[in-house]
Design a protein around this motif. Structure first.
Motif, PDB file in Angstrom:
ATOM      1  N   GLN A 128      21.815  10.679  -9.672  1.00  0.00           N
ATOM      2  CA  GLN A 128      22.930  10.348  -8.774  1.00  0.00           C
ATOM      3  C   GLN A 128      24.278  10.672  -9.423  1.00  0.00           C
ATOM      4  O   GLN A 128      25.183  11.183  -8.778  1.00  0.00           O
ATOM      5  CB  GLN A 128      22.902   8.848  -8.416  1.00  0.00           C
ATOM      6  CG  GLN A 128      21.676   8.434  -7.637  1.00  0.00           C
ATOM      7  CD  GLN A 128      21.953   8.409  -6.144  1.00  0.00           C
ATOM      8  OE1 GLN A 128      22.961   8.913  -5.686  1.00  0.00           O
ATOM      9  NE2 GLN A 128      21.040   7.830  -5.387  1.00  0.00           N
ATOM     10  N   LEU A 129      24.389  10.335 -10.704  1.00  0.00           N
ATOM     11  CA  LEU A 129      25.649  10.577 -11.403  1.00  0.00           C
ATOM     12  C   LEU A 129      25.923  12.077 -11.493  1.00  0.00           C
ATOM     13  O   LEU A 129      27.055  12.513 -11.264  1.00  0.00           O
ATOM     14  CB  LEU A 129      25.593   9.944 -12.806  1.00  0.00           C
ATOM     15  CG  LEU A 129      26.864  10.107 -13.651  1.00  0.00           C
ATOM     16  CD1 LEU A 129      28.056   9.436 -12.963  1.00  0.00           C
ATOM     17  CD2 LEU A 129      26.677   9.507 -15.041  1.00  0.00           C
ATOM     18  N   LEU A 130      24.882  12.817 -11.792  1.00  0.00           N
ATOM     19  CA  LEU A 130      25.037  14.269 -11.886  1.00  0.00           C
ATOM     20  C   LEU A 130      25.495  14.829 -10.535  1.00  0.00           C
ATOM     21  O   LEU A 130      26.439  15.619 -10.458  1.00  0.00           O
ATOM     22  CB  LEU A 130      23.701  14.899 -12.299  1.00  0.00           C
ATOM     23  CG  LEU A 130      23.766  16.379 -12.712  1.00  0.00           C
ATOM     24  CD1 LEU A 130      24.698  16.566 -13.905  1.00  0.00           C
ATOM     25  CD2 LEU A 130      22.384  16.893 -13.052  1.00  0.00           C
ATOM     26  N   ASP A 131      24.830  14.391  -9.459  1.00  0.00           N
ATOM     27  CA  ASP A 131      25.213  14.823  -8.112  1.00  0.00           C
ATOM     28  C   ASP A 131      26.681  14.497  -7.830  1.00  0.00           C
ATOM     29  O   ASP A 131      27.423  15.327  -7.307  1.00  0.00           O
ATOM     30  CB  ASP A 131      24.346  14.128  -7.052  1.00  0.00           C
ATOM     31  CG  ASP A 131      22.960  14.763  -6.967  1.00  0.00           C
ATOM     32  OD1 ASP A 131      22.748  15.814  -7.609  1.00  0.00           O
ATOM     33  OD2 ASP A 131      22.105  14.202  -6.257  1.00  0.00           O
ATOM     34  N   ALA A 132      27.059  13.267  -8.170  1.00  0.00           N
ATOM     35  CA  ALA A 132      28.427  12.813  -7.895  1.00  0.00           C
ATOM     36  C   ALA A 132      29.431  13.660  -8.664  1.00  0.00           C
ATOM     37  O   ALA A 132      30.471  14.048  -8.130  1.00  0.00           O
ATOM     38  CB  ALA A 132      28.580  11.332  -8.253  1.00  0.00           C
ATOM     39  N   LEU A 133      29.108  13.951  -9.933  1.00  0.00           N
ATOM     40  CA  LEU A 133      30.020  14.744 -10.754  1.00  0.00           C
ATOM     41  C   LEU A 133      30.145  16.167 -10.228  1.00  0.00           C
ATOM     42  O   LEU A 133      31.241  16.728 -10.196  1.00  0.00           O
ATOM     43  CB  LEU A 133      29.529  14.766 -12.211  1.00  0.00           C
ATOM     44  CG  LEU A 133      29.742  13.457 -12.983  1.00  0.00           C
ATOM     45  CD1 LEU A 133      29.113  13.541 -14.366  1.00  0.00           C
ATOM     46  CD2 LEU A 133      31.219  13.120 -13.092  1.00  0.00           C
ATOM     47  N   ILE A 134      29.016  16.730  -9.787  1.00  0.00           N
ATOM     48  CA  ILE A 134      29.051  18.091  -9.237  1.00  0.00           C
ATOM     49  C   ILE A 134      29.898  18.117  -7.971  1.00  0.00           C
ATOM     50  O   ILE A 134      30.742  18.988  -7.773  1.00  0.00           O
ATOM     51  CB  ILE A 134      27.613  18.606  -8.964  1.00  0.00           C
ATOM     52  CG1 ILE A 134      26.916  18.885 -10.306  1.00  0.00           C
ATOM     53  CG2 ILE A 134      27.626  19.854  -8.092  1.00  0.00           C
ATOM     54  CD1 ILE A 134      25.427  19.152 -10.190  1.00  0.00           C
ATOM     55  N   GLN A 135      29.685  17.090  -7.127  1.00  0.00           N
ATOM     56  CA  GLN A 135      30.466  17.004  -5.885  1.00  0.00           C
ATOM     57  C   GLN A 135      31.952  16.911  -6.179  1.00  0.00           C
ATOM     58  O   GLN A 135      32.781  17.535  -5.527  1.00  0.00           O
ATOM     59  CB  GLN A 135      30.041  15.777  -5.085  1.00  0.00           C
ATOM     60  CG  GLN A 135      29.041  16.122  -3.993  1.00  0.00           C
ATOM     61  CD  GLN A 135      28.665  14.905  -3.183  1.00  0.00           C
ATOM     62  OE1 GLN A 135      29.498  14.029  -2.973  1.00  0.00           O
ATOM     63  NE2 GLN A 135      27.424  14.834  -2.751  1.00  0.00           N
ATOM     64  N   LEU A 136      32.262  16.094  -7.172  1.00  0.00           N
ATOM     65  CA  LEU A 136      33.656  15.893  -7.566  1.00  0.00           C
ATOM     66  C   LEU A 136      34.269  17.217  -8.015  1.00  0.00           C
ATOM     67  O   LEU A 136      35.396  17.561  -7.658  1.00  0.00           O
ATOM     68  CB  LEU A 136      33.694  14.876  -8.714  1.00  0.00           C
ATOM     69  CG  LEU A 136      34.906  13.961  -8.773  1.00  0.00           C
ATOM     70  CD1 LEU A 136      34.864  12.962  -7.634  1.00  0.00           C
ATOM     71  CD2 LEU A 136      34.930  13.220 -10.098  1.00  0.00           C
ATOM     72  N   GLU A 137      33.509  17.947  -8.821  1.00  0.00           N
ATOM     73  CA  GLU A 137      33.978  19.224  -9.351  1.00  0.00           C
ATOM     74  C   GLU A 137      34.166  20.238  -8.230  1.00  0.00           C
ATOM     75  O   GLU A 137      35.162  20.950  -8.196  1.00  0.00           O
ATOM     76  CB  GLU A 137      32.958  19.742 -10.355  1.00  0.00           C
ATOM     77  CG  GLU A 137      33.592  20.241 -11.640  1.00  0.00           C
ATOM     78  CD  GLU A 137      32.571  20.312 -12.747  1.00  0.00           C
ATOM     79  OE1 GLU A 137      31.668  21.169 -12.651  1.00  0.00           O
ATOM     80  OE2 GLU A 137      32.670  19.504 -13.680  1.00  0.00           O
ATOM     81  N   GLU A 138      33.204  20.272  -7.315  1.00  0.00           N
ATOM     82  CA  GLU A 138      33.301  21.206  -6.193  1.00  0.00           C
ATOM     83  C   GLU A 138      34.528  20.917  -5.351  1.00  0.00           C
ATOM     84  O   GLU A 138      35.229  21.817  -4.909  1.00  0.00           O
ATOM     85  CB  GLU A 138      32.044  21.119  -5.317  1.00  0.00           C
ATOM     86  CG  GLU A 138      30.907  21.959  -5.877  1.00  0.00           C
ATOM     87  CD  GLU A 138      29.613  21.761  -5.120  1.00  0.00           C
ATOM     88  OE1 GLU A 138      29.593  20.916  -4.193  1.00  0.00           O
ATOM     89  OE2 GLU A 138      28.628  22.441  -5.458  1.00  0.00           O
ATOM     90  N   ARG A 139      34.776  19.618  -5.155  1.00  0.00           N
ATOM     91  CA  ARG A 139      35.936  19.228  -4.357  1.00  0.00           C
ATOM     92  C   ARG A 139      37.218  19.671  -5.060  1.00  0.00           C
ATOM     93  O   ARG A 139      38.156  20.121  -4.439  1.00  0.00           O
ATOM     94  CB  ARG A 139      35.940  17.707  -4.155  1.00  0.00           C
ATOM     95  CG  ARG A 139      36.558  17.311  -2.839  1.00  0.00           C
ATOM     96  CD  ARG A 139      36.336  15.854  -2.530  1.00  0.00           C
ATOM     97  NE  ARG A 139      34.941  15.529  -2.333  1.00  0.00           N
ATOM     98  CZ  ARG A 139      34.455  14.275  -2.338  1.00  0.00           C
ATOM     99  NH1 ARG A 139      35.271  13.262  -2.565  1.00  0.00           N
ATOM    100  NH2 ARG A 139      33.193  14.045  -2.137  1.00  0.00           N
ATOM    101  N   ARG A 140      37.220  19.522  -6.379  1.00  0.00           N
ATOM    102  CA  ARG A 140      38.406  19.895  -7.152  1.00  0.00           C
ATOM    103  C   ARG A 140      38.651  21.392  -7.031  1.00  0.00           C
ATOM    104  O   ARG A 140      39.783  21.822  -6.833  1.00  0.00           O
ATOM    105  CB  ARG A 140      38.195  19.489  -8.612  1.00  0.00           C
ATOM    106  CG  ARG A 140      39.474  19.023  -9.266  1.00  0.00           C
ATOM    107  CD  ARG A 140      39.212  18.474 -10.662  1.00  0.00           C
ATOM    108  NE  ARG A 140      38.706  17.115 -10.657  1.00  0.00           N
ATOM    109  CZ  ARG A 140      37.905  16.616 -11.598  1.00  0.00           C
ATOM    110  NH1 ARG A 140      37.480  17.361 -12.584  1.00  0.00           N
ATOM    111  NH2 ARG A 140      37.535  15.351 -11.556  1.00  0.00           N
ATOM    112  N   ASN A 141      37.582  22.170  -7.104  1.00  0.00           N
ATOM    113  CA  ASN A 141      37.729  23.633  -7.001  1.00  0.00           C
ATOM    114  C   ASN A 141      38.174  24.017  -5.598  1.00  0.00           C
ATOM    115  O   ASN A 141      38.902  24.978  -5.407  1.00  0.00           O
ATOM    116  CB  ASN A 141      36.395  24.325  -7.314  1.00  0.00           C
ATOM    117  CG  ASN A 141      36.041  24.172  -8.787  1.00  0.00           C
ATOM    118  OD1 ASN A 141      36.926  23.922  -9.614  1.00  0.00           O
ATOM    119  ND2 ASN A 141      34.775  24.315  -9.108  1.00  0.00           N
TER     120      ASN A 141
END
Ligand SMILES: [Zn+2]
Length: 143
Positions: A128-141
Motif C-alpha cells: 500500500q505504501l509503495l502504491d501511495a508513493l508511486i501515486q504521489l510521484e505521478e501526481r507530482r510529475n
C-alpha cells in the motif's frame, strides 16, 4: 422555503451582523407573516425593507442588490432576525449542530482509517505504501 433558505449564505451572515449591530432602525409587524422596517446600509443610506416569511420571494428592499429582483438581501435577513430573535438563535444553533456533526464525521473517518491501517499486515502495508508513493510521484510529475 423560508427567508434563510432563499438567501445566499453571504446575505445570511451579513444579516446576522447587521442584526447584532442594531442596523434595523425601526420595524413593525404588518401581516400574519410580514414585517416592514427601515434598515441602515453600509453607506449609512436607509433602506425600506418589507419581508414576507410565507413568500420570501415577495420580499422587497430598495438597496442596489435587491431592488427589482426577486432575491433575499442582508437587510431583509437583518429585519427578520431583529423582529424574531428566536429565528436567529435557531439558525445559529442549527449551524453549530451541523459543525459539530461535521467534526464528528471527520473524527470517525480518521478513526476508521486508523483502524484499517492497523489491521494490515506488514506485507500489505509495504504494498500500500509503495502504491501511495508511486501515486504521489505521478501526481507530482503530472503537475
Ligand atoms: Zn437590501
Amino acid at each position: 422555503m423560508g427567508l434563510i433558505e432563499a438567501a445566499s449564505g453571504n446575505s445570511v451572515w451579513k444579516g446576522v451582523d447587521y442584526c447584532d449591530e442594531k442596523k434595523v432602525v425601526s420595524w413593525k409587524k404588518v401581516g400574519e407573516s410580514e414585517y416592514s422596517g427601515v434598515v441602515s446600509g453600509s453607506n449609512k443610506k436607509l433602506y425600506d425593507v418589507h419581508i414576507d416569511k410565507a413568500h420570501p420571494r415577495k420580499s422587497t428592499c430598495n438597496c442596489p442588490f435587491a431592488e427589482g429582483r426577486r432575491v433575499v438581501c442582508k437587510h431583509m435577513i437583518a429585519l427578520y432576525f431583529t423582529a424574531e430573535p428566536q429565528a436567529k438563535d435557531d439558525f445559529l444553533k442549527e449551524v453549530e449542530k451541523w459543525e459539530a456533526e461535521e467534526e464528528q464525521r471527520e473524527q470517525e473517518h480518521y478513526e476508521d482509517l486508523e483502524k484499517y491501517v492497523k489491521s494490515l499486515s506488514k506485507a500489505e502495508l509495504q504494498t500500500q505504501l509503495l502504491d501511495a508513493l508511486i501515486q504521489l510521484e505521478e501526481r507530482r510529475n503530472w503537475w
